[in-house]
Scaffold this active site. Structure first.
Site, PDB file in Angstrom:
ATOM      1  N   GLN A   1      -8.409  -0.216  -9.345  1.00 12.99           N
ATOM      2  CA  GLN A   1      -9.247  -0.087  -8.146  1.00 12.99           C
ATOM      3  C   GLN A   1      -9.783   1.342  -8.087  1.00 12.99           C
ATOM      4  O   GLN A   1      -9.103   2.279  -8.506  1.00 12.99           O
ATOM      5  CB  GLN A   1      -8.434  -0.381  -6.885  1.00 12.99           C
TER       6      GLN A   1
ATOM      7  N   HIS B   1       0.837  -1.200   0.000  1.00 13.44           N
ATOM      8  CA  HIS B   1       0.000   0.000   0.000  1.00 13.44           C
ATOM      9  C   HIS B   1       0.873   1.252   0.000  1.00 13.44           C
ATOM     10  O   HIS B   1       1.598   1.512   0.961  1.00 13.44           O
ATOM     11  CB  HIS B   1      -0.867  -0.042   1.267  1.00 13.44           C
ATOM     12  N   ARG B   2       0.845   1.965  -1.101  1.00 10.19           N
ATOM     13  CA  ARG B   2       1.711   3.142  -1.327  1.00 10.19           C
ATOM     14  C   ARG B   2       3.192   2.750  -1.237  1.00 10.19           C
ATOM     15  O   ARG B   2       4.038   3.538  -0.807  1.00 10.19           O
ATOM     16  CB  ARG B   2       1.394   4.268  -0.347  1.00 10.19           C
TER      17      ARG B   2
ATOM     18  N   GLU C   1       1.016  -0.771  -4.905  1.00  8.39           N
ATOM     19  CA  GLU C   1      -0.234   0.001  -4.946  1.00  8.39           C
ATOM     20  C   GLU C   1       0.091   1.480  -5.117  1.00  8.39           C
ATOM     21  O   GLU C   1       1.067   1.980  -4.514  1.00  8.39           O
ATOM     22  CB  GLU C   1      -1.008  -0.218  -3.642  1.00  8.39           C
TER      23      GLU C   1
ATOM     24  N   HIS D   1      -1.017  10.355  -3.119  1.00  6.02           N
ATOM     25  CA  HIS D   1      -2.269  10.078  -2.405  1.00  6.02           C
ATOM     26  C   HIS D   1      -3.004  11.333  -1.964  1.00  6.02           C
ATOM     27  O   HIS D   1      -4.220  11.429  -2.097  1.00  6.02           O
ATOM     28  CB  HIS D   1      -1.993   9.201  -1.180  1.00  6.02           C
TER      29      HIS D   1
ATOM     30  N   GLU E   1      -5.079   2.820  -8.317  1.00  7.82           N
ATOM     31  CA  GLU E   1      -6.361   3.444  -7.962  1.00  7.82           C
ATOM     32  C   GLU E   1      -6.529   4.748  -8.731  1.00  7.82           C
ATOM     33  O   GLU E   1      -5.613   5.576  -8.751  1.00  7.82           O
ATOM     34  CB  GLU E   1      -6.397   3.732  -6.456  1.00  7.82           C
TER      35      GLU E   1
HETATM   36  O1  G3P Z   1      -6.575   1.692  -2.298  1.00  9.21           O
HETATM   37  C1  G3P Z   1      -6.824   0.996  -1.125  1.00  9.21           C
HETATM   38  C2  G3P Z   1      -6.728   2.014  -0.079  1.00  9.21           C
HETATM   39  O2  G3P Z   1      -5.510   2.607  -0.393  1.00  9.21           O
HETATM   40  C3  G3P Z   1      -7.825   3.024  -0.164  1.00  9.21           C
HETATM   41  O3  G3P Z   1      -7.579   4.064   0.669  1.00  9.21           O
HETATM   42  O4  G3P Z   1      -7.029   6.380   1.058  1.00  9.21           O
HETATM   43  O5  G3P Z   1      -5.257   4.666   1.218  1.00  9.21           O
HETATM   44  O6  G3P Z   1      -6.155   5.318  -1.001  1.00  9.21           O
HETATM   45  P1  G3P Z   1      -6.432   5.139   0.460  1.00  9.21           P
HETATM   46 CA    CA Z   2      -5.184   3.803  -2.589  1.00 13.63          CA
END
Ligand code: G3P
Ligand code: CA
Length: 322
Positions: free
Chosen positions: A201, A43-44, A70, A85, A163
């Protein structure tokens, strides 16, 4: 006491229901879509250890062995896709110093050249002194192209999990994204593993629908957040997604066993966000929600799945000059 007993009984019943569900359909659907089971989604990037969505975070995730990098895709004022983000540029950069008065502006108020002047690492050092490294100061915001190059360059070949972030701000972003991925050879599947090179996503169904039109073979996951016990909202979302997208990405606290069972019965994979600790993976997997996780700590998730962490963070960072 009575309420606790009733809740425990309901949880137990729902748990039994979901563990006795046949899982083979899910395995088959994951394989057909080219989605890893069980997916380690950085995640990131490895954003526990390095500033989110920057080169060191993605290099760490790639070389430790994450299945997916991600990223949140947004677009600059001059039309360049970037991995970023925050809604306000100053949240994770020094925009307040470089462009005083503009730090609350979104990325589309800046050209790429302006964004490249920003330091996207010093905030991390200040927020997480124990994980800080002098070399993080001055790291830049990454373009999508730079992220693709990182994903292509290492010994591992991670896929991307992209995303469309706030796509309503960026009309046509889906077309831009698909075109760029096509030009770079990122649509389709990896020859050896058969995994899709990209998963899309979004929280926005209309953005996923657009992506589906433009690149129907790329798997899609619908992100979802709602109130803790809003079962109706979960069921409505599951109905919308069923037969259209391959999975859902709910916020982790919604993964009650009855919700998990509804989604799994509909053939949907579940990738909760954002889960970092081994005890949390354990609980969610016990509740059936362990098809994969969005995690800032991909090394923890690899360990949870009994997979090797392919290289140490120290070595990876040193090798890359951090
Ligand atoms: O993309 C999954 C999760 O990352 C969604 O929340 O705010 O971290 O992009 P966010
Ligand atoms: Ca995300």
């Amino acid at each position: 006491m009575v309420v606790a007993a009733l809740l425990a009984a309901a949880l137990a019943q729902a748990y039994v229901q979901q563990v006795t569900l046949p899982k083979r359909g899910l395995e088959k659907r994951a394989m057909a879509a080219g989605i890893s089971r069980y997916a380690v989604i950085a995640h990131r990037g490895a954003s526990y250890l390095a500033p989110e969505e920057t080169a060191p975070a993605y290099l760490l995730a790639r070389d430790m062995g994450a299945d997916y990098l991600e990223a949140d895709i947004q677009r600059t004022k001059d039309g360049v896709l970037i991995a970023f983000h925050s809604q306000a540029v100053g949240e994770t950069t020094n925009a307040a110093q470089v462009f005083p008065g503009r730090e609350k502006d979104p990325v589309d108020a800046f050209t790429l050249a302006e964004l490249k002047r920003l330091d996207a690492g010093t905030w991390f050092n200040a927020a997480h002194p124990r994980r800080a490294r002098p070399a993080y100061a001055g790291v830049q915001i990454l373009t999508l192209d730079e992220l693709l190059t990182i994903a292509e360059a290492g010994p591992q070949r991670p896929a991307l999990y992209l995303e469309t972030k706030s796509p309503e701000r960026f009309p046509g972003v889906e077309r831009d994204l698909v075109e760029r991925l096509r030009q770079r050879g990122w649509l389709g599947k990896f020859a050896v593993s058969g995994q899709a090179k990209v998963i899309f996503q979004s929280f926005r169904p209309e953005s996923l629908a657009r992506l589906r039109e433009l690149a129907p073979d790329v798997p899609r996951v619908r992100l979802f957040g709602s109130r803790l016990f809003d079962r109706a909202a979960w069921n409505a979302m599951t109905r919308e997604v069923t037969g259209t997208d391959q999975g859902i990405g709910p916020t982790a606290y919604l993964c009650w066993p009855w919700n998990v069972a509804t989604a799994h019965r509909a053939g949907l994979l579940i990738h909760p966000y954002t889960v970092n600790e081994i005890w949390q993976f354990r609980i969610l997997a016990f509740l059936g929600a362990g098809d994969g996780f969005f995690t800032d700590r991909c090394d923890n998730l690899l360990r949870f799945y009994n997979r090797p962490v392919l290289d140490s963070p120290e070595r990876i960072l040193a090798r890359n000059g951090y």
